[in-house]
Design an enzyme around this catalytic site. Structure first.
Site, PDB file in Angstrom:
ATOM      1  CG  ASP A 248      22.673  79.017   3.268  1.00 22.28           C
ATOM      2  OD1 ASP A 248      23.803  78.887   2.868  1.00 22.28           O
ATOM      3  OD2 ASP A 248      22.740  80.308   3.072  1.00 22.28           O
ATOM      4  CE  LYS A 270      17.599  81.441  -0.538  1.00 20.38           C
ATOM      5  NZ  LYS A 270      17.590  82.654  -0.875  1.00 20.38           N
TER       6      LYS A 270
END
EC number: 2.1.1.107
Length: 458
Positions: A248, A270
């Site tokens: 991520d 994200k």
């Protein structure tokens, strides 16, 4: 190659140590560990050395060395602090072609002692040929930290099933694939995790079915707050054996570079108000990749079980009985606070700490703000940059003093780290226009007063 590495079987074999001091004792420990029968000759002998000799059923001769002590021994170590004695011992041994090691005198040696990494029955020796012993010890230290302590148990397990594997897999290629799967998959991880019984059961099952099918596994690994040096040994080991990496936005580039070069990398990062891959899709990807027999690394910033949704990601794996491991990472609160000189608890300022998500749902807050006003409590807000103004104003509204110290830590533990210190009333205004970027961590409480004095990472 200046030396040929060989390994000496010394079990119950007589070896002579000339010398009785600290260095001689250190060498005796090694020989005793290898099962040698120790004989020692020296005018004075340390108490520990005498005990080692007695435990090996050897003899101590408290007198000066002479050539007769070389009779019937197969290895000699001269560890005195008298150069003349060491030279005589070496010359006597060379004359009768008896292997001799003279400590710190490679020119007098016919054999040298390497720096040793002991994972018996797996043993690794590192030597510089006496040219740079400190460097050899440094290399040994690096290897010690990267080779799990349980590798010896893994080698013993392989030995236990070696003959049966030969009987089941007569084809050499199939047998090699079988062992590659065992030593690089969930069974090896069971051993390294201390669960030998489960590992044996899994090997038995594979041998009973004569299967070489590769079993997939998922590693949910916390990458910490950013500094690669904060990774755990276990995290690094799993990172370097995974075939697929799902990572991520919070995983720093230096940490990502520590994964296997040939691993497939899949970005599932994200950002606020933007999910590159929906959470349910990530969960499904982990499941499907593992079902394909792949070793899958889910690499997450910080700790996967602190605001990392790690529990959700392994829930589906548990339902489908996919093997998985969870490796904790240093959470941002610990890492960023330490690198900013802000202790989260302090005898004078704070007796408790509370971790809170600063990610306001759709810009709205749903906290019990009244619980946050205790002066003897440190508040740590994760992902609080976008909601900073709301967080500060709400705390003041519910009774927190506007003068309460507050710090916003930007890119904590990395070289680009910045720490913005103010108070609740002024922090939002202070960072306005400063081009502050996530990841950030917000710390509120009197412990922030320590920053000016304890800030070591500059």
């Amino acid at each position: 190659m200046d030396y040929l590495p060989l390994f000496f079987d010394l079990k119950a074999k007589p070896c002579l140590i000339v010398g009785g001091g600290t260095i001689a004792t250190r060498k005796a420990r090694l020989l005793h560990k290898a099962g040698a029968k120790l004989h020692v000759v020296a005018p004075k002998v340390s108490e520990e050395l005498e005990k080692l000799v007695a435990a090996s059923n050897g003899k101590v001769f408290k007198q000066e060395y002479d050539q007769t002590f070389l009779d019937d021994v197969i290895l000699v170590i001269s560890a005195t602090d008298i150069d003349a004695v060491n030279s005589v011992v070496a010359a006597d041994c060379h004359a009768i072609k008896l292997p001799v090691n003279v400590v710190d005198s490679p020119a007098l040696c016919s054999v040298i002692m390497p720096a040793i990494i002991d994972r018996s029955p797996l043993i690794i020796g590192v030597t510089s040929g006496g040219e740079a012993p400190v460097l050899a010890r440094r290399v040994r230290s690096m290897l010690e930290s990267s080779i799990p302590a349980a590798y010896g148990q893994l080698a013993q397990l392989a030995s236990k099933f070696r003959q049966r594997a030969k009987d089941v897999f007569e084809n050499g290629d199939l047998r090699r694939r079988f062992w590659e799967n065992i030593l690089n998959g969930p069974i090896a991880e069971k051993v390294l995790g201390g669960n030998l019984a489960a590992a044996e059961q899994l090997i038995e099952a594979q041998l009973d079915s004569a299967s070489v099918e590769k079993t997939g596994e998922v590693y949910l690994v916390g990458a910490g707050p950013g500094d690669p040096d904060l990774l755990t040994f276990k995290a690094l080991r799993l990172m370097q054996q995974a075939e697929v990496v799902l990572y991520d936005r919070l995983v720093s580039e230096p940490i990502l570079e520590m994964t296997r070069r040939d691993a497939e990398r899949i970005y599932v990062g994200k950002k606020r108000a933007e999910h590159a891959v929906p959470q349910q899709k990530i969960n499904q990807m982990l499941l499907e990749l593992a079902q394909q027999g792949k070793r899958v690394l889910r690499l997450k910033g910080g700790d996967p079980f602190i605001f990392g949704r790690g529990g959700e990601e392994i829930d589906l794996l548990a339902e489908h009985k996919i093997p998985f491991q969870v490796v904790p990472g240093i959470t941002a609160a610990s890492g960023c606070a330490s690198y900013s000189g802000i202790p989260l608890t302090h005898r004078d300022y704070s007796q408790s700490v509370r971790f809170i998500t600063g990610h306001l749902q759709e810009g709205k807050e749903n906290f019990r703000w009244s619980e946050f006003v205790d002066k003897q409590q440190t508040l740590v807000f994760y992902m609080g940059l976008a909601g900073l103004e709301t967080i500060c104003s709400k705390l003041i509204e519910y009774g927190k003093s506007p003068s309460t110290p507050a710090a916003l830590i930007e890119r904590g533990t990395l070289p680009e780290q910045r720490v913005h210190v103010s108070d609740l009333a002024g922090l939002a205004a202070k960072i306005e226009g400063l081009d502050v970027h996530a990841p950030t961590l917000l710390i509120i409480g009197d412990v922030v007063r320590c920053h000016e004095k304890l800030n070591w990472y500059k």
